[in-house]
Motif scaffolding. Sequence first.
Motif, mmCIF file in Angstrom:
data_model
loop_
_atom_site.group_PDB
_atom_site.id
_atom_site.type_symbol
_atom_site.label_atom_id
_atom_site.label_comp_id
_atom_site.label_asym_id
_atom_site.label_seq_id
_atom_site.Cartn_x
_atom_site.Cartn_y
_atom_site.Cartn_z
ATOM 1 N N CYS A 140 2.919 13.441 8.571
ATOM 2 C CA CYS A 140 3.213 12.034 8.810
ATOM 3 C C CYS A 140 4.543 11.699 8.140
ATOM 4 O O CYS A 140 4.670 11.806 6.913
ATOM 5 C CB CYS A 140 2.104 11.158 8.249
ATOM 6 S SG CYS A 140 2.407 9.385 8.432
ATOM 7 N N TYR A 141 5.533 11.309 8.941
ATOM 8 C CA TYR A 141 6.860 10.943 8.440
ATOM 9 C C TYR A 141 6.964 9.418 8.370
ATOM 10 O O TYR A 141 6.738 8.723 9.371
ATOM 11 C CB TYR A 141 7.944 11.477 9.371
ATOM 12 C CG TYR A 141 8.005 12.978 9.463
ATOM 13 C CD1 TYR A 141 8.652 13.737 8.492
ATOM 14 C CD2 TYR A 141 7.409 13.648 10.535
ATOM 15 C CE1 TYR A 141 8.702 15.124 8.575
ATOM 16 C CE2 TYR A 141 7.469 15.035 10.625
ATOM 17 C CZ TYR A 141 8.114 15.759 9.645
ATOM 18 O OH TYR A 141 8.167 17.136 9.741
ATOM 19 N N CYS A 142 7.331 8.912 7.211
ATOM 20 C CA CYS A 142 7.470 7.466 7.020
ATOM 21 C C CYS A 142 8.871 7.020 7.432
ATOM 22 O O CYS A 142 9.867 7.520 6.898
ATOM 23 C CB CYS A 142 7.235 7.095 5.559
ATOM 24 S SG CYS A 142 5.608 7.516 4.937
ATOM 25 N N LEU A 143 8.938 6.087 8.365
ATOM 26 C CA LEU A 143 10.213 5.515 8.778
ATOM 27 C C LEU A 143 10.469 4.170 8.106
ATOM 28 O O LEU A 143 11.562 3.610 8.238
ATOM 29 C CB LEU A 143 10.256 5.356 10.301
ATOM 30 C CG LEU A 143 10.067 6.647 11.112
ATOM 31 C CD1 LEU A 143 10.190 6.357 12.600
ATOM 32 C CD2 LEU A 143 11.061 7.722 10.688
ATOM 33 N N THR A 144 9.465 3.659 7.406
ATOM 34 C CA THR A 144 9.613 2.444 6.603
ATOM 35 C C THR A 144 9.033 2.715 5.220
ATOM 36 O O THR A 144 8.279 3.675 5.021
ATOM 37 C CB THR A 144 8.871 1.252 7.237
ATOM 38 O OG1 THR A 144 7.526 1.650 7.564
ATOM 39 C CG2 THR A 144 9.566 0.773 8.491
ATOM 40 N N LEU A 153 -0.324 2.115 6.193
ATOM 41 C CA LEU A 153 -0.366 3.575 6.185
ATOM 42 C C LEU A 153 -1.800 4.078 6.326
ATOM 43 O O LEU A 153 -2.750 3.407 5.914
ATOM 44 C CB LEU A 153 0.239 4.103 4.878
ATOM 45 C CG LEU A 153 0.730 5.557 4.879
ATOM 46 C CD1 LEU A 153 1.784 5.785 5.950
ATOM 47 C CD2 LEU A 153 1.306 5.928 3.510
ATOM 48 N N THR A 154 -1.944 5.267 6.922
ATOM 49 C CA THR A 154 -3.258 5.890 7.067
ATOM 50 C C THR A 154 -3.937 6.044 5.706
ATOM 51 O O THR A 154 -3.313 6.493 4.734
ATOM 52 C CB THR A 154 -3.106 7.273 7.719
ATOM 53 O OG1 THR A 154 -2.550 7.118 9.023
ATOM 54 C CG2 THR A 154 -4.443 7.987 7.831
ATOM 55 N N ALA A 191 7.167 12.136 3.449
ATOM 56 C CA ALA A 191 6.158 12.598 4.397
ATOM 57 C C ALA A 191 4.921 13.024 3.628
ATOM 58 O O ALA A 191 4.977 13.258 2.420
ATOM 59 C CB ALA A 191 6.689 13.765 5.235
ATOM 60 N N PHE A 192 3.810 13.111 4.342
ATOM 61 C CA PHE A 192 2.642 13.759 3.746
ATOM 62 C C PHE A 192 1.946 14.608 4.801
ATOM 63 O O PHE A 192 1.945 14.278 5.989
ATOM 64 C CB PHE A 192 1.681 12.762 3.090
ATOM 65 C CG PHE A 192 1.035 11.764 4.016
ATOM 66 C CD1 PHE A 192 -0.211 12.008 4.568
ATOM 67 C CD2 PHE A 192 1.661 10.560 4.308
ATOM 68 C CE1 PHE A 192 -0.821 11.083 5.413
ATOM 69 C CE2 PHE A 192 1.067 9.626 5.147
ATOM 70 C CZ PHE A 192 -0.183 9.892 5.699
ATOM 71 N N LEU A 193 1.410 15.730 4.345
ATOM 72 C CA LEU A 193 0.653 16.651 5.178
ATOM 73 C C LEU A 193 -0.820 16.396 4.926
ATOM 74 O O LEU A 193 -1.221 16.155 3.771
ATOM 75 C CB LEU A 193 0.964 18.100 4.810
ATOM 76 C CG LEU A 193 2.283 18.748 5.219
ATOM 77 C CD1 LEU A 193 3.488 17.977 4.683
ATOM 78 C CD2 LEU A 193 2.341 20.194 4.707
#
Length: 283
Positions: A140-144, A153-154, A191-193
């Motif tokens: 998951c790539y954060c654009l904000t 966010l999830t 990001a997070f995996l």
Amino acid sequence: MDFSQLTTQQRKAFDCDGFLVVANALSKQQVSALTEITDNKARAFLDKHDVPLRAEYNQLDLRPGLLKYPETIELITNASTVPLVTQLLSPNIHLHSTALIYKRPSDPNLPPMRRGWHRDIRIPRDLGHKNLPRVGIKVCYCLTDFHEKNSGLTLLARGSQELNGPLVIPKGAIDPQGLEICDLKLNAGDAFLFDNRIYHTASPNRSTRVSKVLMFGYAYRWMKQEVYLDNRDQKRLRSFDPVTRQLLGGYTDIDTPAWALQTWAKKNKVDPEPVPWHIETQE
């Protein structure tokens, strides 16, 4: 694809928690370029009338058509994250899914939103929950920025990838009991995996800005790609480097070895030990 070493600490954290944060996975230039692309993809959603009292109407989950741009193709082999995915799974992987998720602000005074706690790839429906294997990882790539709680966010239930059964949620509650619910605080570009087995859910955006993320999911090649990715234009695939070609599904026969990432892993000394079909015993 450039190499990033998965550290022992990172592996332990992912195995224990079910997720791993990667700071500065994208440069500021990448965030800007990707946001321009995704804003254009989400234009109709961004331009519609506000519905602040209905959080469920304020989310866009767009999956097809995200790989038409050089910037998103480059993300398939992002050097900060995909080498880590390869080392946590194996070289025998491909891109399994893509998603663009935008959430507009909802009224912060609304009662807690009904969750959708689940595990990815739906294998529990056929195999049940007991002793599930890790077969996929999403990035998951954060654009904000996500600096406050409930900013879209999830949510992740830490350690729930090890559970052998469904979540226990008390009547009238929205979250499971006995687990830490993680609402990560991240910057744009982080990001997070997360493991396909970890329980996670969408959450409302109670901030004052639109939240924006891109998700790329990877899985073993014997897991069927999502249907919108299963469009193997061989002429287009041949225009990419070998690793990108593999990740896009360029090997149509799953019995064909994953040459591109196997070669990459061997070169970087992270190729996994082979699993034998049989062993000989001493008489």
